[in-house]
Design a protein around this motif. Structure first.
Motif, PDB file in Angstrom:
ATOM      1  N   TYR A  45      -3.517  18.583  27.420  1.00 41.22           N
ATOM      2  CA  TYR A  45      -2.212  17.979  27.658  1.00 41.22           C
ATOM      3  C   TYR A  45      -2.114  16.655  26.907  1.00 41.22           C
ATOM      4  O   TYR A  45      -3.061  15.880  26.870  1.00 41.22           O
ATOM      5  CB  TYR A  45      -2.004  17.715  29.150  1.00 41.22           C
ATOM      6  CG  TYR A  45      -2.192  18.920  30.036  1.00 41.22           C
ATOM      7  CD1 TYR A  45      -1.156  19.813  30.258  1.00 41.22           C
ATOM      8  CD2 TYR A  45      -3.408  19.158  30.670  1.00 41.22           C
ATOM      9  CE1 TYR A  45      -1.324  20.912  31.084  1.00 41.22           C
ATOM     10  CE2 TYR A  45      -3.587  20.257  31.493  1.00 41.22           C
ATOM     11  CZ  TYR A  45      -2.541  21.132  31.697  1.00 41.22           C
ATOM     12  OH  TYR A  45      -2.710  22.225  32.518  1.00 41.22           O
ATOM     13  N   SER A  46      -0.932  16.406  26.339  1.00 38.77           N
ATOM     14  CA  SER A  46      -0.684  15.108  25.704  1.00 38.77           C
ATOM     15  C   SER A  46       0.806  14.818  25.770  1.00 38.77           C
ATOM     16  O   SER A  46       1.619  15.693  26.078  1.00 38.77           O
ATOM     17  CB  SER A  46      -1.172  15.106  24.251  1.00 38.77           C
ATOM     18  OG  SER A  46      -0.532  16.131  23.496  1.00 38.77           O
ATOM     19  N   ASN A  47       1.175  13.579  25.489  1.00 37.75           N
ATOM     20  CA  ASN A  47       2.580  13.188  25.514  1.00 37.75           C
ATOM     21  C   ASN A  47       3.283  13.648  24.247  1.00 37.75           C
ATOM     22  O   ASN A  47       2.671  13.816  23.191  1.00 37.75           O
ATOM     23  CB  ASN A  47       2.715  11.676  25.640  1.00 37.75           C
ATOM     24  CG  ASN A  47       2.219  11.170  26.984  1.00 37.75           C
ATOM     25  OD1 ASN A  47       2.358  11.851  27.996  1.00 37.75           O
ATOM     26  ND2 ASN A  47       1.636   9.982  26.999  1.00 37.75           N
ATOM     27  N   THR A  48       4.581  13.864  24.344  1.00 38.61           N
ATOM     28  CA  THR A  48       5.401  14.179  23.181  1.00 38.61           C
ATOM     29  C   THR A  48       6.751  13.514  23.354  1.00 38.61           C
ATOM     30  O   THR A  48       7.124  13.120  24.463  1.00 38.61           O
ATOM     31  CB  THR A  48       5.570  15.712  23.026  1.00 38.61           C
ATOM     32  OG1 THR A  48       6.215  15.992  21.782  1.00 38.61           O
ATOM     33  CG2 THR A  48       6.390  16.297  24.161  1.00 38.61           C
ATOM     34  N   GLU A  49       7.479  13.358  22.256  1.00 39.84           N
ATOM     35  CA  GLU A  49       8.767  12.679  22.341  1.00 39.84           C
ATOM     36  C   GLU A  49       9.758  13.488  23.170  1.00 39.84           C
ATOM     37  O   GLU A  49       9.661  14.716  23.274  1.00 39.84           O
ATOM     38  CB  GLU A  49       9.337  12.443  20.945  1.00 39.84           C
ATOM     39  CG  GLU A  49       9.651  13.714  20.169  1.00 39.84           C
ATOM     40  CD  GLU A  49      10.183  13.412  18.766  1.00 39.84           C
ATOM     41  OE1 GLU A  49      11.273  12.817  18.681  1.00 39.84           O
ATOM     42  OE2 GLU A  49       9.500  13.784  17.790  1.00 39.84           O
ATOM     43  N   ALA A  50      10.711  12.791  23.779  1.00 41.28           N
ATOM     44  CA  ALA A  50      11.710  13.431  24.626  1.00 41.28           C
ATOM     45  C   ALA A  50      12.622  14.334  23.799  1.00 41.28           C
ATOM     46  O   ALA A  50      12.821  14.124  22.596  1.00 41.28           O
ATOM     47  CB  ALA A  50      12.526  12.377  25.363  1.00 41.28           C
ATOM     48  N   LEU A  51      13.185  15.339  24.458  1.00 42.49           N
ATOM     49  CA  LEU A  51      14.153  16.238  23.848  1.00 42.49           C
ATOM     50  C   LEU A  51      15.546  15.827  24.304  1.00 42.49           C
ATOM     51  O   LEU A  51      15.785  15.682  25.511  1.00 42.49           O
ATOM     52  CB  LEU A  51      13.874  17.681  24.263  1.00 42.49           C
ATOM     53  CG  LEU A  51      14.781  18.755  23.670  1.00 42.49           C
ATOM     54  CD1 LEU A  51      14.510  18.912  22.181  1.00 42.49           C
ATOM     55  CD2 LEU A  51      14.564  20.095  24.390  1.00 42.49           C
ATOM     56  N   GLU A  52      16.455  15.643  23.365  1.00 46.17           N
ATOM     57  CA  GLU A  52      17.811  15.215  23.696  1.00 46.17           C
ATOM     58  C   GLU A  52      18.750  16.417  23.683  1.00 46.17           C
ATOM     59  O   GLU A  52      18.745  17.212  22.746  1.00 46.17           O
ATOM     60  CB  GLU A  52      18.301  14.185  22.672  1.00 46.17           C
ATOM     61  CG  GLU A  52      17.358  12.999  22.460  1.00 46.17           C
ATOM     62  CD  GLU A  52      17.279  12.093  23.670  1.00 46.17           C
ATOM     63  OE1 GLU A  52      18.271  12.053  24.441  1.00 46.17           O
ATOM     64  OE2 GLU A  52      16.248  11.418  23.848  1.00 46.17           O
ATOM     65  N   TYR A  53      19.553  16.553  24.748  1.00 47.97           N
ATOM     66  CA  TYR A  53      20.532  17.641  24.808  1.00 47.97           C
ATOM     67  C   TYR A  53      21.683  17.233  25.704  1.00 47.97           C
ATOM     68  O   TYR A  53      21.467  16.852  26.865  1.00 47.97           O
ATOM     69  CB  TYR A  53      19.879  18.928  25.329  1.00 47.97           C
ATOM     70  CG  TYR A  53      20.835  20.094  25.375  1.00 47.97           C
ATOM     71  CD1 TYR A  53      21.256  20.719  24.211  1.00 47.97           C
ATOM     72  CD2 TYR A  53      21.312  20.572  26.600  1.00 47.97           C
ATOM     73  CE1 TYR A  53      22.142  21.790  24.254  1.00 47.97           C
ATOM     74  CE2 TYR A  53      22.192  21.637  26.650  1.00 47.97           C
ATOM     75  CZ  TYR A  53      22.611  22.248  25.473  1.00 47.97           C
ATOM     76  OH  TYR A  53      23.483  23.302  25.514  1.00 47.97           O
ATOM     77  N   ASN A  54      22.893  17.314  25.173  1.00 51.61           N
ATOM     78  CA  ASN A  54      24.116  16.994  25.934  1.00 51.61           C
ATOM     79  C   ASN A  54      24.037  15.640  26.635  1.00 51.61           C
ATOM     80  O   ASN A  54      24.434  15.493  27.797  1.00 51.61           O
ATOM     81  CB  ASN A  54      24.417  18.097  26.951  1.00 51.61           C
ATOM     82  CG  ASN A  54      25.082  19.306  26.319  1.00 51.61           C
ATOM     83  OD1 ASN A  54      25.439  19.284  25.142  1.00 51.61           O
ATOM     84  ND2 ASN A  54      25.254  20.359  27.096  1.00 51.61           N
ATOM     85  N   LYS A  63       3.136  17.929  25.735  1.00 55.10           N
ATOM     86  CA  LYS A  63       2.651  18.861  24.720  1.00 55.10           C
ATOM     87  C   LYS A  63       1.468  19.644  25.272  1.00 55.10           C
ATOM     88  O   LYS A  63       0.567  19.085  25.904  1.00 55.10           O
ATOM     89  CB  LYS A  63       2.231  18.114  23.457  1.00 55.10           C
ATOM     90  CG  LYS A  63       1.716  19.030  22.345  1.00 55.10           C
ATOM     91  CD  LYS A  63       1.291  18.222  21.116  1.00 55.10           C
ATOM     92  CE  LYS A  63       0.747  19.129  20.029  1.00 55.10           C
ATOM     93  NZ  LYS A  63       0.323  18.357  18.823  1.00 55.10           N
ATOM     94  N   ILE A  64       1.498  20.948  25.039  1.00 50.08           N
ATOM     95  CA  ILE A  64       0.439  21.843  25.494  1.00 50.08           C
ATOM     96  C   ILE A  64      -0.253  22.405  24.259  1.00 50.08           C
ATOM     97  O   ILE A  64       0.371  23.064  23.424  1.00 50.08           O
ATOM     98  CB  ILE A  64       1.004  23.018  26.320  1.00 50.08           C
ATOM     99  CG1 ILE A  64       1.931  22.513  27.431  1.00 50.08           C
ATOM    100  CG2 ILE A  64      -0.126  23.878  26.862  1.00 50.08           C
ATOM    101  CD1 ILE A  64       1.281  21.670  28.470  1.00 50.08           C
TER     102      ILE A  64
END
Length: 264
Positions: free
Chosen positions: A137-146, A154-155
């Motif tokens: 497991y690790s961090n990843t940037e946020a996903l933007e939607y609406n 992150k897997i």
């Protein structure tokens, strides 16, 4: 075992019938404490938002129906053995713990059982399958939607884990409820090459099955990089059941007249 995603299934499921399931966006499942030392805090909170990993681990078998055009398949999976069986109207296929097998005396099944035998289990058992062994497991940037920013995890997988250890997956959750809302994935199954092309699936709604929340429907979206565009294909999970007992081994065994399927 681990997640295997097949891009070709989008063609298979484009005509799924609509199924009415209980929408439980406001249901608060019973939360149980998991071992935080084993999982990062964020993925632990996601598990808890869906009823808790301890609740999930109490079950040994999952069943659900998967609508395809004008009929349904019944999928049964051992949650610990990962043996599985898929039963259609004129065919069946599955995994007996050693071999993928297929029984199709009427030539009614035209897809690849090796790819498909456990594919929808992994979709339908989210987010709990992301507690499998061998995961990093690790961090990843946020996903933007609406206008909403969905934090992400992150897997990735240790070398030698599963069929495609070079695949990566991205779980994005609601920042307020911690419920899973998006899954991104790369696909490297037959190429063996690392890919940066992340495909996106939205987890639309959830239903309470005993103590946990499981998905009702998921939708693939068009995308450009991390920009989510129009929805494409939606698939449904119907009549999910969880059991605290294992099916007998003979249930998953190669039936008389069945044949072993090898990876193409």
């Amino acid at each position: 075992m681990r997640i295997v995603f097949l891009i070709a299934v989008l063609l298979i499921v484009s005509c799924k019938q609509t199924v009415k399931n209980q929408n439980v966006e406001n249901v608060k499942p019973e939360k149980k404490v998991v071992e935080s030392k084993k999982y990062p805090e964020t993925i632990t909170k996601v598990f808890e938002a869906h009823g808790g990993l301890d609740s999930w681990k109490a079950y040994k078998t999952i069943e659900f129906k998967f609508p395809i055009k004008d009929f349904e398949e019944t999928h049964t999976i051992g949650l610990y053995s990962r043996k599985d069986k898929v039963e259609g109207p004129n065919y069946s296929y599955g995994f007996d713990g050693e071999h993928v097998w297929e029984l199709d005396e009427e030539n009614a099944f035209t897809s690849d059982a090796f790819f498909l035998h456990n594919l929808y289990f992994y979709f339908g058992a989210m987010p709990f399958v992301l507690a499998d062994s061998g995961i990093v497991y690790s961090n990843t940037e946020a996903l933007e939607y609406n206008g909403v920013s969905y934090p992400g995890i992150k897997i990735s997988y240790n070398n030698g884990v599963g069929t495609s250890p070079k695949d990566n997956y991205y779980l994005h959750y609601n920042p307020k409820t911690y419920k899973m809302e998006w899954l991104g994935y790369t696909f490297t199954y037959n190429t063996g090459e690392v890919s940066n092309n992340v495909k996106w699936i939205r987890y639309n709604d959830w239903t309470k099955v005993d103590e946990v929340l499981l998905p009702v429907s998921i939708t693939w979206f068009d995308y450009e990089g991390r920009t989510i565009k129009e929805p494409k294909n939606t698939v449904y999970f119907k009549d999910a059941q969880l059991h605290k007992n294992n099916m007998p081994n003979k249930f998953y065994a190669i039936p008389e007249g069945g044949s072993i399927v090898v990876r193409k």
